[in-house]
Structures are given as structure tokens and as C-alpha cells.
Scaffold this active site. Sequence first.
Site, mmCIF file in Angstrom:
data_model
loop_
_atom_site.group_PDB
_atom_site.id
_atom_site.type_symbol
_atom_site.label_atom_id
_atom_site.label_comp_id
_atom_site.label_asym_id
_atom_site.label_seq_id
_atom_site.Cartn_x
_atom_site.Cartn_y
_atom_site.Cartn_z
ATOM 1 N N ALA D 18 5.128 9.920 0.078
ATOM 2 C CA ALA D 18 5.450 10.833 1.173
ATOM 3 C C ALA D 18 6.378 11.952 0.712
ATOM 4 O O ALA D 18 6.156 13.129 1.013
ATOM 5 C CB ALA D 18 6.083 10.048 2.320
ATOM 6 N N ARG D 59 -4.502 16.118 3.301
ATOM 7 C CA ARG D 59 -4.596 14.662 3.571
ATOM 8 C C ARG D 59 -4.077 14.416 4.986
ATOM 9 O O ARG D 59 -2.879 14.211 5.184
ATOM 10 C CB ARG D 59 -3.767 13.861 2.565
ATOM 11 C CG ARG D 59 -4.475 13.730 1.216
ATOM 12 C CD ARG D 59 -3.782 12.686 0.362
ATOM 13 N NE ARG D 59 -3.869 11.360 0.922
ATOM 14 C CZ ARG D 59 -3.043 10.356 0.587
ATOM 15 N NH1 ARG D 59 -2.079 10.561 -0.273
ATOM 16 N NH2 ARG D 59 -3.194 9.161 1.140
ATOM 17 N N CYS D 125 7.761 -5.823 1.405
ATOM 18 C CA CYS D 125 7.079 -4.771 0.656
ATOM 19 C C CYS D 125 8.051 -4.129 -0.335
ATOM 20 O O CYS D 125 9.016 -4.763 -0.757
ATOM 21 C CB CYS D 125 6.436 -3.733 1.591
ATOM 22 S SG CYS D 125 5.088 -2.846 0.745
ATOM 23 N N ASP D 194 5.948 3.549 6.886
ATOM 24 C CA ASP D 194 4.955 4.543 6.483
ATOM 25 C C ASP D 194 4.842 5.658 7.500
ATOM 26 O O ASP D 194 4.557 6.804 7.149
ATOM 27 C CB ASP D 194 3.608 3.876 6.231
ATOM 28 C CG ASP D 194 3.634 3.112 4.926
ATOM 29 O OD1 ASP D 194 4.036 1.939 4.928
ATOM 30 O OD2 ASP D 194 3.283 3.712 3.893
ATOM 31 N N ASN D 204 4.227 0.010 9.206
ATOM 32 C CA ASN D 204 4.662 -0.350 7.858
ATOM 33 C C ASN D 204 3.734 -1.442 7.333
ATOM 34 O O ASN D 204 2.866 -1.944 8.041
ATOM 35 C CB ASN D 204 6.124 -0.822 7.873
ATOM 36 C CG ASN D 204 6.736 -0.859 6.484
ATOM 37 O OD1 ASN D 204 6.504 0.049 5.680
ATOM 38 N ND2 ASN D 204 7.470 -1.910 6.171
#
Lengths: 318, 318, 318, 318, 318, 318
Positions: D18, D59, D125, D194, D204
Site C-alpha cells: 500500500a 489497480r 499475519c 488492508d 484484514n
Amino acid sequence: MTLEETATRIKRMEIRGAGRIARAAAKALLDYSESINDLDQKSYIDRMLRASDLLAGVRPTAVSLPNAVNIISKPLLKAETLQDAKEGLEDRARAFITHSEHAVTRIGEIGARHIRDGDVVMTHCNSEAALQCIVTAHHQGMDIEVYATEVRPRNQGHITIKTLSDAGIRTNFIVDSAARYFMKEVDICITGADAITVNGAVINKIGTSQIALAAKEARVNFLVAAETYKFAPRTILGERILIEERPADEVLPDAILTTLPHVTVRNPTFDITPSEYVDLIITEQGAIPPEMAYTIIKEHLQWDMDNLCTDYPYCEEE
Amino acid sequence: MTLEETATRIKRMEIRGAGRIARAAAKALLDYSESINDLDQKSYIDRMLRASDLLAGVRPTAVSLPNAVNIISKPLLKAETLQDAKEGLEDRARAFITHSEHAVTRIGEIGARHIRDGDVVMTHCNSEAALQCIVTAHHQGMDIEVYATEVRPRNQGHITIKTLSDAGIRTNFIVDSAARYFMKEVDICITGADAITVNGAVINKIGTSQIALAAKEARVNFLVAAETYKFAPRTILGERILIEERPADEVLPDAILTTLPHVTVRNPTFDITPSEYVDLIITEQGAIPPEMAYTIIKEHLQWDMDNLCTDYPYCEEE
Amino acid sequence: MTLEETATRIKRMEIRGAGRIARAAAKALLDYSESINDLDQKSYIDRMLRASDLLAGVRPTAVSLPNAVNIISKPLLKAETLQDAKEGLEDRARAFITHSEHAVTRIGEIGARHIRDGDVVMTHCNSEAALQCIVTAHHQGMDIEVYATEVRPRNQGHITIKTLSDAGIRTNFIVDSAARYFMKEVDICITGADAITVNGAVINKIGTSQIALAAKEARVNFLVAAETYKFAPRTILGERILIEERPADEVLPDAILTTLPHVTVRNPTFDITPSEYVDLIITEQGAIPPEMAYTIIKEHLQWDMDNLCTDYPYCEEE
Amino acid sequence: MTLEETATRIKRMEIRGAGRIARAAAKALLDYSESINDLDQKSYIDRMLRASDLLAGVRPTAVSLPNAVNIISKPLLKAETLQDAKEGLEDRARAFITHSEHAVTRIGEIGARHIRDGDVVMTHCNSEAALQCIVTAHHQGMDIEVYATEVRPRNQGHITIKTLSDAGIRTNFIVDSAARYFMKEVDICITGADAITVNGAVINKIGTSQIALAAKEARVNFLVAAETYKFAPRTILGERILIEERPADEVLPDAILTTLPHVTVRNPTFDITPSEYVDLIITEQGAIPPEMAYTIIKEHLQWDMDNLCTDYPYCEEE
Amino acid sequence: MTLEETATRIKRMEIRGAGRIARAAAKALLDYSESINDLDQKSYIDRMLRASDLLAGVRPTAVSLPNAVNIISKPLLKAETLQDAKEGLEDRARAFITHSEHAVTRIGEIGARHIRDGDVVMTHCNSEAALQCIVTAHHQGMDIEVYATEVRPRNQGHITIKTLSDAGIRTNFIVDSAARYFMKEVDICITGADAITVNGAVINKIGTSQIALAAKEARVNFLVAAETYKFAPRTILGERILIEERPADEVLPDAILTTLPHVTVRNPTFDITPSEYVDLIITEQGAIPPEMAYTIIKEHLQWDMDNLCTDYPYCEEE
Amino acid sequence: MTLEETATRIKRMEIRGAGRIARAAAKALLDYSESINDLDQKSYIDRMLRASDLLAGVRPTAVSLPNAVNIISKPLLKAETLQDAKEGLEDRARAFITHSEHAVTRIGEIGARHIRDGDVVMTHCNSEAALQCIVTAHHQGMDIEVYATEVRPRNQGHITIKTLSDAGIRTNFIVDSAARYFMKEVDICITGADAITVNGAVINKIGTSQIALAAKEARVNFLVAAETYKFAPRTILGERILIEERPADEVLPDAILTTLPHVTVRNPTFDITPSEYVDLIITEQGAIPPEMAYTIIKEHLQWDMDNLCTDYPYCEEE
């Protein structure tokens, strides 16, 4: 001590505490039976039943009293001979006394198995059975830390921390309002009970239900340590446990209160913790979920609708 | 009183209370500015900024102090002329004082609208703003009954019930542990706040969060009455509000404690009520949901990353 | 139609519905302003402010009315010339009407994005905005099934299922009591709102809060579709939304009620759904969490403490 | 690298992450603007807007791309002169790059303030921002222990524990299923994000919402560390974040799957944690409650209905 | 009335109501047994077992029928002589009838003990047992106020409020949707049950579970009054209680429905309240927690795996 | 196979699985008893009790072993003649074996009744009893879809999906972290159990409690399929079920772990699902609420305080 003397001393609260008054009643029934040697079966049974009724009703809110009397006098109703009745009653009285004396020890042993080395335990008020669990675990060599509350208005927490300190257990003393603040540090809560209803609700010292709620909120297990004679049979019949309110001056000196014309002191002694906040009840008969209260009342205390109903009008018709 | 005298008196807690110390700082800045008549713009601004820093840092945990200083000294940074700077600062100082003096009155008026005739209100500790809501409703002719807690260990509840009784409001005085017991009788809870974080958590007297939890459990609205200068800007930067622990002898006499070698007294002054248990925060700027704390800090207290960051190392790079 | 005629028709409920009365008021202000050509700035502003006050107060509980008037009359207070004031007001009136006419369409488009192909939607009462979300999704080709409630006592559900059936949408009609029974089949709930408070509570048709609670229990998203003029600015000042109770004979025929001397009919029109049961509010300005109600009131409806306070006594002091 | 090259590399995921793609777009716009020296204002603006559109759409699901382009190209729409437009854009592009490079550092510093000495932290994560909070606290001398999950099917947990071990932080590695088992040992959870929606829901890595739920159940704070460009503006318009499903063979080898005719692998990459399970979101602009997402989108990302609507049909009418 | 006539009248619903059909079956078995005077033991037992099977299967979903037949026919399986079998069955039949006639009275007496003077009670649908609790409390002199719901679609609430008004009890009549709105005024909820499963789930009139959920949300006790023959033994074997759906025209007139091609009426009669929302079930055998349903089925209804399994194929093997 | 051989093979885990080891022990006791033909009563009983003790203690954590031995050896303690003792024991051994062999079949039949046509079922790990419920329902013609988890670290899910695919049941295979993501699609969860405590807590494969929590959150029923010999009698005495931790290399290859000096693998095999997240436990004796675990232990497993206490010191005193 005669039967009447025992009854009087219980009434005057010279004999106090759920266990002690139950054992005193058992002893009184035992002595009384032993003193009767010349009656026929029917007369013996009549006399013992009257003695049972007398003792059971001396302090109606002390649930251990009718529980003890009911267990001990059971053989009177089923015995086929005088000897059966007399021996049955006397055996049960002796067994009850022995059993009751060991109850707290057993509860301590069972409860200690729910404590792990390194655990932080919170307790409220001053329960012999609850402290026994903690002290037993400590004696087994576990490293335990306790949070004990002050317990306003009578400050029973002062007795609790003395017991714990004397046993050499690391103890934190906090005001009742700080229970939720420290709950995140706590691994397990253990309190006692004054009475337990048929649906597993726990009547205990005011403030208990707040701590149980805070424990639930933080996923902390909440255990209650209570002898089986704390279970209240008449709640099966819908009887509510009355929550006593004690004098105002326990909370606020009269000297202050009289200067405040619009102020009333409300001083309930107990509150009610619903079963959904209680993980286990530790009795001398084993650890049970609160929903099994009904089974304790029926199996261990040996109550059923028939003897429960004796003095309820709607039972007469059968 | 000179600037330094004011700073000293705030430091020594001779001037206390969120509102009073904020107004004292405002007054000190105003007097100091009025006393400067012969400096050029830059020198005036430098001197006033130093004065601001001095006052803001006197009691770092009293959030109303930097909040007041920040609002008042804003014009120093944006003024284009000496006159703009000076008049701007002095106007803001005067407005702040006036506004602050009326804040509790306004909160009372807004809060009273959330009380209905016949309501039973529970409060905890002794919050001027919370009591103002109740008293204002009472003065508007509503029939109100209050449950007020004892507030161990300092018994601030004694002051609360005196205020309520003097106002002629029917009041029940209870120990802190009895809050959940009486919650089913309660229509609304109102407490004050010592500080409010960016995510709407309320720091208030120990025990507040237990009452809020019990209110949530019983679907009782829980309101917090707090002037906007109670909102803590630095929590945006992740700063935690420190929970002060006070001396042991507030809870347990030293004479007892010294006999208990394994006992420690833990005496935190405040606890933290999460925003999900708070329905509304009543400020003098209106009633807001706790999640709007960020907006209050930005709009009413006029903080932004730039002035927040002044003394944080990672801000220097910009 | 003159200003007075519009006011009268709104008062008599000949003009009804949050959107329609707001647009009628906007049109009335526009026409009235256009009819004034010979006054100086001060006289024009005075007259328009009086007109604004007249319209805003015609139905005090219809929150869209003061919201519209406030937005439109803003320029009166800030304009520097007559022309600024007049053009400003008229431009805003025209923009408001256009915007309002498109609001439901926009809400439908935003709301439809929250519906997925194959979704089962539950709705309650008969909300134009909520149905627009469903119908828009259907028109976009999604396969949608709806559960619609009866909505006692006025059976607004009959209108809802007619709209849905006419649009060709598969619809299940259920009694209000069956909402929880079918909730496990439901993917998303969408209702309208009659008013939204500063802390995101939704005032809507009686029964809405029960459905929201059942949705929460089953992890079903609960959305509210509402034009921004449904947000109630005065709730910032603590004003409670009054819940109207309607006549008994909507619920029980008088012929029955008169035979039941101990029975009272209680017939509240609305209930209050707390923000914690609402996932999103879909406005024509976008989808927002309920906690952002305060921002909508401030930014989109352009209320602040100053204009909110106009007729509150405690504001006078400033 | 030309604008087209940057666009191509982002499209081909040669530039990923990001932050990196946002900075690459900013750099590309900066270089492109600097390369334009001979156009008039209108032509310059037209060209830059086309460049912006090109980059923003490369994107579509990477929310940081339109966020960066929107911030940087703002001056194009408001500038009064060519110079204003060009300098404005270039200044903003440079500031964005600098700011973005420092964002993770700032988040670490703010997040570290929420960790206390001795805390046990759980993470899931492999989030750069979340780990930065933990590592920063460690570098400040705090004693920290971490529980890190395996993160099936791609085992990103392996990277996480390497980072933590290299930093010298005591780390426990557990399967994803063990999160609730160890939650009682945990003081605080910190994960990344995310994307974050307008109502504060956190998208996420799959499994995040289960951990947040288990944290809530145990009263453990759950924090999300995320740069502001993770907030998704179009969710204001009701746009749903699409949850990508990745190939089956990440979860089950094809060799096995082909032997199981009735088995389908479902492999969603992300899940959605509702805002009620998130206590704070830590951004480089400060720590905010999740409900403030709307404010971040409006104030920091500078989106409003007008620029959000550019390519939505229903916006054309205004 | 012959056995066959009784069976036919139960089948045709000329005999209705859980209690009445159970007593009719008991009476039919009693009469039938008394009419048999000339058979040997085996023939008597065979004939009575066939009679039992006939009656038990007449209305398979009426759980009181097999419950009654099972209790009464027990002696057939264990009797050692014809006389034992015949007298045993006839005694049990008579006892069942007597017991059943008194059951509602007993429930009323037990239930009334859970009501306090001044209580506000909410009830739903029209349960003889639930109303008995309220009326008994009223007759004991308690001041009671009731909220009674309309109970769409059949409006059984009209019967309920007539009973209450005739008894002189202050009653509020509300639409089903208003239950949560008034729940804050309520002290206790009492409803009946159509069936109770082995895990304490209560099958009752549609809407009951919504009210129980709203009671839980507001910490209001929720009691169920039900004779023991409402407990459903076959749920031990996993049998689900089927929820009957009744005709559409109870909810929507055919004249309307036929104009709505895309609308289906769903009209379930009952819903299922999970045990966690039920505080107590009041039976004529005492008040029990819902989790004790299994014990009631085994002890009071005298079902065990053997007789439960009679007509289940997997039981044959033993 | 001699008694000792059986004991050895169980100890070496050559005989595994709760059912198989229980049946092997039963068979060993049966054979051993049949081989004894020449002893008097006392000697026979002594020898068999020693054999019982030997087998019961071979794998102390496998609760089915003492459960089987206890049931089978009961007659030894109560028999009045050698023949009574021998025949009693041998009959019970044979009955136990037969019963145990059918237990899973019965559970499947009972469990299948809780599944409806069209249901989506989620399961975790690889439980024979849980799968039997699903497969039985499938064989009865129901259309069923399953979500099955991977079950890290040993991937038992691979076996589960093979069983389901071979049975022709539509199955979705997901990582453990995706359980909450798909829970909204699920109608019912069914898992097995490794042990069940006296208060209905379910010890099962790590991850089970997370799934149960997510099911609760979404109002999805959670069922546990378990033979009665999974219930753990000693939990009545407070005994905690030990949660085994297995080797690190199941989770992380040693090659990686050795490079990470600060990383420890924690690999607990089971977790504990509290009873409040379990709707029903399906045993071969019927479906029961988890709170009835105590009754199963007492009635079906025939444990009481006396035999439970045999090797606990505090029991000796009686």
C-alpha cells in the site's frame, strides 16, 4: 443440653453459622432419641417428629436447619419397627455430624484442584469454605496471590486478609469498587454462599453479583464453595429467599443521618448472582454446575414434594 | 497575583478542581498580557508563549490546564500584528473564563432534559456537573429519587447526599457493592469524569466502570456529565491516562496493616469505563456520543497534530 | 400558495411526509422572497426571519421542517448586502428542493450496493427510502427475496408488500411477532427512520428496535435508510424525541374496550433503536456509522450551538 | 521512469504494498508535472488530471492509490493561476512522499504508548505497522512477550516470528486455532489492516475477526495499526470491499483435491472485523476510535461527495 | 363413551387442550380396564397395550397424550399378576386425573411466590397456567399491573385481557411490536408453553422468543408456567418439534393476497425460546431451571430409553 | 490375548481410540474371568479387582478406560455368591461390548434428526460420531452441504473431507481461520469430543472453542456428538483435564525453529468449550443439554462418591 436448650440457643444466635447450627440440631435429636427408652413405636415416632418440627422452625431463614432435620428424621417415616426407627435416626444423626465436620475440608480439597500454580484468586467477604480452597492449594505448595475486598459495611474483609496473611499467602486488599479494575489480573474467583436456589442462583454477601458480572465480562471463572446444606429446598415451591436489610448505622453514623432529612440508608445484606455467572459450585459431594442444584436438593438433601409440602395448604388435598 | 504566584498555587494544589485551575490560568495569562505594554510583536509573542508553557506544565496530569492555555494562546501563532495577537489572546482569555463559569450551569440544563418526571437516578462519587443535572431537573419541578453510593475509601458520597438532601431531593444512600442490587429500580445513571480519552473512554472515580457495566446489563442509560476541558488531547498520540494509586491508610489503618506481613493495599483512584457502556457525554457544548471525543478535542479544544506534537521528538522532522 | 397557506396546510397535515413538508417550506420561502422587491436589507432580513420562524414552528416534532428552514435562511445572517442575502436564500431554497427530490434516489443507489445477489432482506413498516434500496438492487438484476412485516396496528405492511409485488420482488408477509423466527433466513435488514438523535439512536415505527435486537442476536446487518433532514439537531441540547401515543381504537375496538373496565390500551407509534444495533445509516450524503450523526447535524444541516440556542433561555447570556 | 512505466509496474505488481504504490504514484505525478514547462494553465491541468485518472485506476482495489492521487491533485481544481496549480501539486506530492515514509515510524511511536512494560501481545499475519508498535516498545526497554499465529494458508507468521526473534523479542508461535486458548494470557492484540470502511470495519487477513471476537470475549483490547491511506473512501457511497478468493492449491495440493470429486476449496484472503470489536485504530495522524473513519476520509484524505462522485452516474445531475 | 369414541373425539379436536385430552385418555383407559373382567393376565395386558397404542397415536404432536398413556400403562409391563396389572393401571389412571386437575392450581400457587407486591408483569398469548400465577398473586392481595399483548394473527390477547379485567387486575393492552418498548417498566415476564424439549427450549406462541430476548436484554426475569406433561420425551431421541404453519388468511384476507402475485404469507404458529432466556419453568412438581427438563422427563414422566425406543428401528437390536 | 498383553498394547497405543480401548479392556476382563474356574468367591473377586485396577490405570488420561472398567466390575462389590459375581461381571462385559459397538450408529441416528434437508453443516477435526450424524442424514436422503476445516497442525481435516467426499456429500474445505467468515452460511455445527467435564465443558481438538464462539455470535446451533464414556467422572472431584502439548515440529520444522533463538512453539492439542456455547450433546443414550453431564456420569457411568474416592486420601476417613 436438652432439646429445648439447644433450640433456645440457636434462636438467640448463641449458636451461629450454617454448619454449627445444623450439627447442634443433629446432636440434640440424637441425645433426645437416646434418652427415650420406654415408648412404643408410635409414641417414639410422634415424639421425635414433634422434636424435629420444633428444631426445624427455630430460625426459618437458616436453611441448614430444616435440611439437617429432614435428613435425620427420614427413618421415622419408613421404619417398620421401633428398633428400625430409633437406630435409623441415631445412625443418621451421627453420620450427619461426622460428615458435616469434614465438609469444609473436602470442599477445600476439591476446590484446590481448580487452582493452578501461579494463579491469582479474587475472593469477596469471608467464607470459610472459599478460603479453605485457597489455603489448601497453598499448603500443596502452589504459589498463589489473592485479591480480597474490604466488604462494606461490616468490613469482613479484615478477617479474610488476616486468615490469608497468617497462612503466608500474598494478599492484595482492595475496596469493593476496585474489583473490576483488578479483574484483568485475576485467574479465578472463589466466594462462598449463604443459600443456593433450585435454579442455581447464589445468595451471598452484597457485592458478590457485581464481581461475578465483572468476572464474566473478562472470561474469568467464578466458583462458589458451599456445603450441600446451603441449598434451599423450598425454592422448588417458588419460595423466594428474603434479602435482609440491616440497620442504617452500619453504613452511616446516626449523627450524620439525622442531619439529612431526605436521605434513607438502604442496607441489604445479600445479593443474588444468577447461575449464568457461576461456573461451578464446589460442595463436599463434588463440583457441580449450578443447574444441578435441583439434584442436590433431591438426592443429597433427600427432599421431595411430599416432605416439602407438609406445611403448605395446597398439599393437603392428596 | 502574578503569573508565577498562580503557577505556584496550582502546583501546591491551593487552587484545585479542573474548572478552577483552568480559569486561574486564563486569568493569569490575561493579567500578564495586560501588563505588557512596551514590547514589539515578536517579543510579546515570545514572552506569552513562555508564560503559556510555564502554566501548561505545572500539573501535567490535570488536562484542563493545557486545554485552557492552548485555546487562549492560539492567536499568538496566527496574528499578523501585535494588536491582533494581544487583543486576540485577551479576548479569548476573557471568553474562556466566562464560558467556563457557565459550563456547569449549561450541562445541568442539557442533562436535565434527559431526566423524566418520576425517574430514579443513580450517581457515584461527587461530581458537580452530574449533580447539577439532577438538581436542575428537580428545580424544574420533576419528582426525582436518587441512589447515591458511599464511594470508598474517601466517602465522597457523604458530600453528595448532603447536596441532594439540602436540595430536598429524596435520596437513598448505599454501599458501593449494592449498585447492581438496586440497578433494577434505576431509570438512568449520571456520573462525572476526571478525563475522557480520544476513543470516548471515561476515567472517573474507582467503581464507576462496575456501575456502568451493571447499567448495561439492565438496559439502563449511563450518562457522563463533563466540561469539554476534561477531554484529553494527548490520548490522540497514544498517551495513556495514568491511574494514580493513593496511600494505603485511606483503606486500612496502618495499625492493622503492620500486623499483616503478607498484605499489600492497592488503592487506585480511578478506573476506565469503555465507551460501549456510555450512552452520552453531556458537555456544555451539547450532548454527544462518546465516539465524538475526537471531534471535541479538535473543534472545541482546538488541538491538532501540530500543537500536540510540540514536545514529541518525532514531530520535529516536519 | 402564500406562506400562510403553506403553513396552514402543513399544520393540517394536508402536506405530509418528511420530504414533502421540507420542500413545501423551501418553496414557500422562495416564493415569499421573490415577492419582496422593495425593502432595504434590514427589513428584508427581518421579514424573512419572521417567515422562517413561522414555518419552522408549524409542526414542532417534524424535524425536517426546522432543518430545511435553517439551511435556507443561513445567508440572512451572514450576508453583507441585500443582494447577497436575497440571492443566497433563493439559491439555497432552489438547491434544497432539487437535492431533496433526488435524495431518495441517491439513497437507493447507495443502499443497493450493500445488497448482494441472492440476499434475503427483512424490512419493517413502509419506508420509501428503505424500499428504494431494495427496488434499486432488484432493477440492477439482483435476485432478492424480502420478508415484510404486517406492522400493527395500522398495517402499513400492506402498502409495502404491494410496492414490492408490483416491482416483481418475491416477498414473504409475516406478523410482527415472527421477525425473530425468520431472522436466521435473513441476510440484511433495512428500515427507514422518523428521526435520528445526536448519538445515532433511530426513532422509527414501533417494533423496529425488536427486529434490530433480533438481527444483532443473529449477526445480521441492520441498515437504516434516511435522508439527512431526519437527523434531529436539538438532541444535541439534550432534547428528547417525544414518542407519540395514538388512539386506543387503532388497537382495540371501542366496543370491546368499554366492556373491560381494568384495561388501558397503550399505543406508542415509535420506538428507539440504540446505535449499537445499527450498522450503517444510508443518507443521500453517503453511508455513515450512527455515531456520526453529530457530524451530519453540524456539517450537512449546518446547525451549531448559536442557532440551536436561539430560543433556549440559557443561551441569552452570551 | 515515465508515468506510463510507473503505471505498468504497479499494474504488473512489480511495485507492491500500500505505501510503496502510493509513493510511486506520487513520484510519477511529481516528475510528470516537473517535466511540463510550456503549457498554459488549462492545458496543464487537463494533462495532469488525465495522468491522475490513469494512475488512480491502475489497480482499482488498492485503496492507497486513489487516496494518494486525490490528495496530490487537489490543487488542480482550485488553483487560480498556473503557478498555483503546479507548485501546489508538486508541493503536495513531495509532502505526501515524506509523510508516507514516516508513517510507519509514527504509528510505531503512538502504538508503543499503548503497550505497558510486561505486556503480552498477540498479533496475526505480518503487518509492518503492527510489528513497528511492538518493536518500538521493545526498543524503549519494555519487557514484551508476543503470541504470533501461523497464518494459514501462506504462513506469513513465519516472517513475523523472524522479525520478532531478530529484534530479540520473546515470541510464542501458535497455530491459528489456538488464539482463543492463549487469549487469557494476552494483555493486548495488535494487527494491521488492508482496508478500513467508513463505519470502522477492518478488512484484514482471514482469521483476524475470530481473534478480535475472542479478545472481546476476554476483555482484551484489540488495536489496529494502519496508515490513513488504508481507509476506503468509496465505502461512503456504499461500495463493498470485495474479498478476494485465492487459488485452491494454497490450501490443498491439487494431487489430493483431484481425488475428492465432492470437495471444493474456499480460500478467502480477508475477513471483516466489525468496529465493535476494535478499540482503537492507530494511524500516523493519531489514535482514533473506529467510528471516526469517516472523519479520516474527509479530513485527512480530503474526499468529499463531489470528488467521490466523479464516475458515479447519479452525481451528474448536480 | 367408549375407547374408540374418545379416540375419535380427540382426533376431531372436539376434545382439545393439553390437560383435557390427557385426562380424557386416562378416563378412557380406566373405563376400558374396568370393563374387562374375564381375561387372563396375558390377554388383559395385550388388550390394554393395544388400547394404549391407539390413544397415544391419535394426535401425534400433542405431547400430553403419550405422556399420560405412558404413565398409566407402566404397570402392564412389570406386573406379576393380573390383579397387580389391573389395579396398578386403574390406580394410576385415577391418580393421573386427580393430579392433572390440580396441576394448574398448584402452578398458580408456586408461580405466585415469584411475584412481589407492586410488580408489573408481562404475558403473551393466553396461557391458563401463566394467568393462574398472576390471578393467584392478585387474590393474595398483591397490587399487580399487567402488560398483555395482542397476539397476532388470532388475537388471543383479547381473551387474556378479558380474564384479567374480570379478575380486577389493572391491565395494559399493547401490540406485539411494543413489547421491547415497555420492557423497562416490567418486573417479570410469565408465559405458558406448548412443549418443552429435553434441553429446556420452550415451544410457545409465535413472538414468545422475541419477548424473552427483550427481557434478557433488560435483565427482566422470564418464567414459563407449564404442566409436566408439556415436556416432550422424544426430543431425547433427537426428535424435533415441528412448527406448524397455519393458513394464510389468518394474516391477510384472500381478497388482498390474490392481487399480489409475488407475495407469500408465512404463518408459523410457534417459535422456540432457547433455555438461556428462561429463568425458571414452573410446573406442578415445583419450579425448576430449564436445564432440568431431562430430569422431569425421566422422573415425573417415567420415560426411559426402553419405552422411548419401542417404535424406533435402531432399538430393535437390543 | 492375555490381560497383560491387552494392557501392554493399550499402553503402547497399538490399540487406540476411546471406543476401541474400552472394548479391548472389556474383552480382556471377560476372557480373564472366563479363564478362572477354580477359585472361591473372595479369591475370584480379589483377582478380578486387581485386573480391573491394572487396566483402568494403563492410560490415565483416556477417560473411557476407567469408565468401562467401573461399569463392568460393579457386580464384584455387591454380589452375594461367586456365581453372582462371575456371571454379573461377564454379562456386563458382553453388554458393554455390544452397546459400545452400536453407540456411534445410535448417535448418528439421533444426531441426524437435528439436521434438516438443505442444511449447511460445519465440522472441525475428524470425529467419527460427528461424521456419523452427517452421513446418516445424507443416507436418509437429505441434501446436505458441509464446511470442513483443515485442522492444523496435523491436518485431520484431510481425512474428514475424504470420508465426506466418498459418501458423496458436497463439502467445502477451508482453513481454520475462515470458520467465522463462513459461519453466516452455516445452519448447524457438529463436532466430537475427547472428554466432557461434570459441568458440561467440552474438551476437543484445538480450535473447537473458537468455532463454538463464532457459532454463538451468529445464533448457529452447536452440537457435540460423544459416546457416554467420554464423560470424565473425576471432574466431579475437581480434577482438571490436562491439555497435552505436542512436539514443536508438528507446527514448525526444526530447521526453521533453530534459527529463531527467541521463538518457542506452543502446541496444545485441545481446548475447552464452555457449556454455554454448546446447545446439545448427542450420546447413544439420547440428546442432553451439557448441564446434564453430572447425571450421565452418575446414572449411565454408574460412578458415585464411593468408587470415585477410592484412591483419594480424604475419602479414607469414612
